[in-house]
Design a protein around this motif. Structure first.
Motif, PDB file in Angstrom:
ATOM      1  N   ILE A   1      13.980  51.585  47.538  1.00 52.16           N
ATOM      2  CA  ILE A   1      12.531  51.457  47.315  1.00 52.16           C
ATOM      3  C   ILE A   1      12.095  52.537  46.334  1.00 52.16           C
ATOM      4  O   ILE A   1      12.391  53.724  46.531  1.00 52.16           O
TER       5      ILE A   1
ATOM      6  N   GLN B   1       6.767  53.890  48.147  1.00 51.15           N
ATOM      7  CA  GLN B   1       7.120  54.388  49.478  1.00 51.15           C
ATOM      8  C   GLN B   1       5.904  54.819  50.295  1.00 51.15           C
ATOM      9  O   GLN B   1       5.901  54.692  51.522  1.00 51.15           O
TER      10      GLN B   1
ATOM     11  N   ILE C   1       4.184  51.847  52.267  1.00 46.04           N
ATOM     12  CA  ILE C   1       5.093  50.811  52.742  1.00 46.04           C
ATOM     13  C   ILE C   1       4.775  50.355  54.163  1.00 46.04           C
ATOM     14  O   ILE C   1       5.095  49.234  54.564  1.00 46.04           O
TER      15      ILE C   1
ATOM     16  N   SER D   1      14.690  56.987  50.607  1.00 45.12           N
ATOM     17  CA  SER D   1      15.229  55.873  49.828  1.00 45.12           C
ATOM     18  C   SER D   1      15.476  56.278  48.388  1.00 45.12           C
ATOM     19  O   SER D   1      14.787  57.152  47.844  1.00 45.12           O
TER      20      SER D   1
ATOM     21  N   THR E   1      18.357  52.636  51.623  1.00 41.36           N
ATOM     22  CA  THR E   1      17.186  53.132  52.334  1.00 41.36           C
ATOM     23  C   THR E   1      17.563  53.450  53.777  1.00 41.36           C
ATOM     24  O   THR E   1      18.370  52.744  54.386  1.00 41.36           O
TER      25      THR E   1
END
Length: 354
Positions: A294, A299, A302, A338, A344
């Motif tokens: 990601i 991030q 998320i 990640s 991740t």
């Protein structure tokens, strides 16, 4: 009587009295007055010593009590200053908070603060009752809307499948493809509505804790969901025997597993690894994958509702939001590390006795 004292007395007597027999009675009387002088002096000295010790002890006790009272007043003063700071007021009840405090002022402040907090408690209780009523109304509304939306969506989907089945020979390839897209979008809407309802009602119903083996539950989830042939799951040698709300924990891991599968479905050899760290206070887990990762810019949000990295037919943008809500519900947290094209890792903590 001491001979020196008797000699001194006779020395200053007139000659006619010195040989007077009555003088013997006089000297005898003087001698008797000195008989218990030492004892009386000793008793007086002892009494004064005892009184002095008692006064010293009493003074120490008074000093200690005065120090305690001073500490109490300082504590009360600090408490009131803290309250006034939190209330963001320069003055409280007509008294400047920078003025020197005394017991009378403190007593007045405490009385007024108690009255204010009593009123605030009443208002807080009213707000809580109002909030509970609103939450109940929202949950009822969410369930009603969910039912009212899901029923026609499923009916439309069923009708589309019947039409395609009955009229497939009459449809062009383009029409068949469009009908398939309609069916896919209807399924996606159904999943979206289910996800919203699940998120809205999470934690509203009480669930009993049960004892179960986590590894067995995770393998059941793995068998339940679709796992492409290129993906394998790796478990640690030991996973705990847990006493927990089983269905919520399975919901959390199912969402993390499906998220990891989506990330690794195009990897030649996808690996989803489950981690466990023993701890006295929290259950600590991790779910790692070697997928596409990601980007840093994605991030931060998320775990928010409807945040998703790609517009796939199966993605609703609610799965990780539910994971976050479950973690918070059990006084824990969830976060990730990640790197793009590397993978991740999601870390989860859940308080054991929450």
């Amino acid at each position: 009587m001491h001979s020196l004292l008797k000699r001194q007395i006779r020395k200053y007597l007139p000659n006619d009295l010195e040989s007077n027999p009555e003088m013997d009675k006089f000297l005898e009387a003087i001698e008797k007055s000195y008989e218990n002088y030492d004892d009386k002096f000793s008793m007086l000295h002892r009494a004064s010593t005892i009184s002095s010790d008692e006064l010293f002890d009493a003074n120490k006790k008074l000093q200690k009590e005065a120090e305690q009272q001073k500490n109490i007043l300082n504590s009360l003063e600090n408490a009131i200053r803290s309250l006034t700071d939190n209330l963001n007021e320069e003055q409280l009840f007509g008294q400047n908070i920078q003025d020197e405090f005394n017991a009378e002022h403190l007593a007045g402040y405490i009385s007024n603060l108690a009255s204010q907090f009593s009123q605030m408690t009443v208002e807080k209780d009213k707000l809580l009752i109002s909030l509970e009523n609103q939450n109940e109304s929202l949950n009822n509304y969410a369930q009603m809307v969910s039912h009212d939306l899901k029923s026609p969506i499923r009916n439309i989907n069923a009708l589309m499948s019947w039409i395609i089945q009955d009229e497939k020979d009459k449809f062009s390839d383009t029409s068949k493809e469009n009908c398939s897209l309609i069916s896919q979008n209807l399924s996606k809407m159904d999943k979206l509505i289910s996800g919203i309802l699940s998120h809205a009602t999470l934690g509203e119903t009480e669930e009993f804790k049960v004892s179960f083996n986590l590894k067995d539950s995770l393998k059941d989830i793995e068998r339940t969901i679709y796992v492409p042939d290129n993906i394998i799951f790796e478990y640690p040698k030991e996973l705990p025997q847990m006493v927990f709300e089983k269905s919520r924990l399975e919901q959390l891991f199912m969402n993390l597993f499906t998220n990891a599968i989506t990330a690794t479905e195009n990897v030649k050899k996808g690996i989803i690894k489950i981690g466990y760290e023993p701890d006295e206070v929290y259950w600590k887990f991790s779910v790692s994958d070697n997928g596409k990762g990601i980007a840093v810019k994605h991030q931060k949000g998320i775990f928010e509702m409807f945040k998703k990295l790609e517009t796939t037919n199966n993605a609703t943008g609610i799965g990780l939001a539910i994971v976050k809500k479950i973690a918070v519900l059990y006084e824990g947290d969830v976060w990730l590390e990640s790197e793009e094209n590397v993978g991740t890792t999601f870390f989860i903590t859940l308080k054991k006795n929450s």
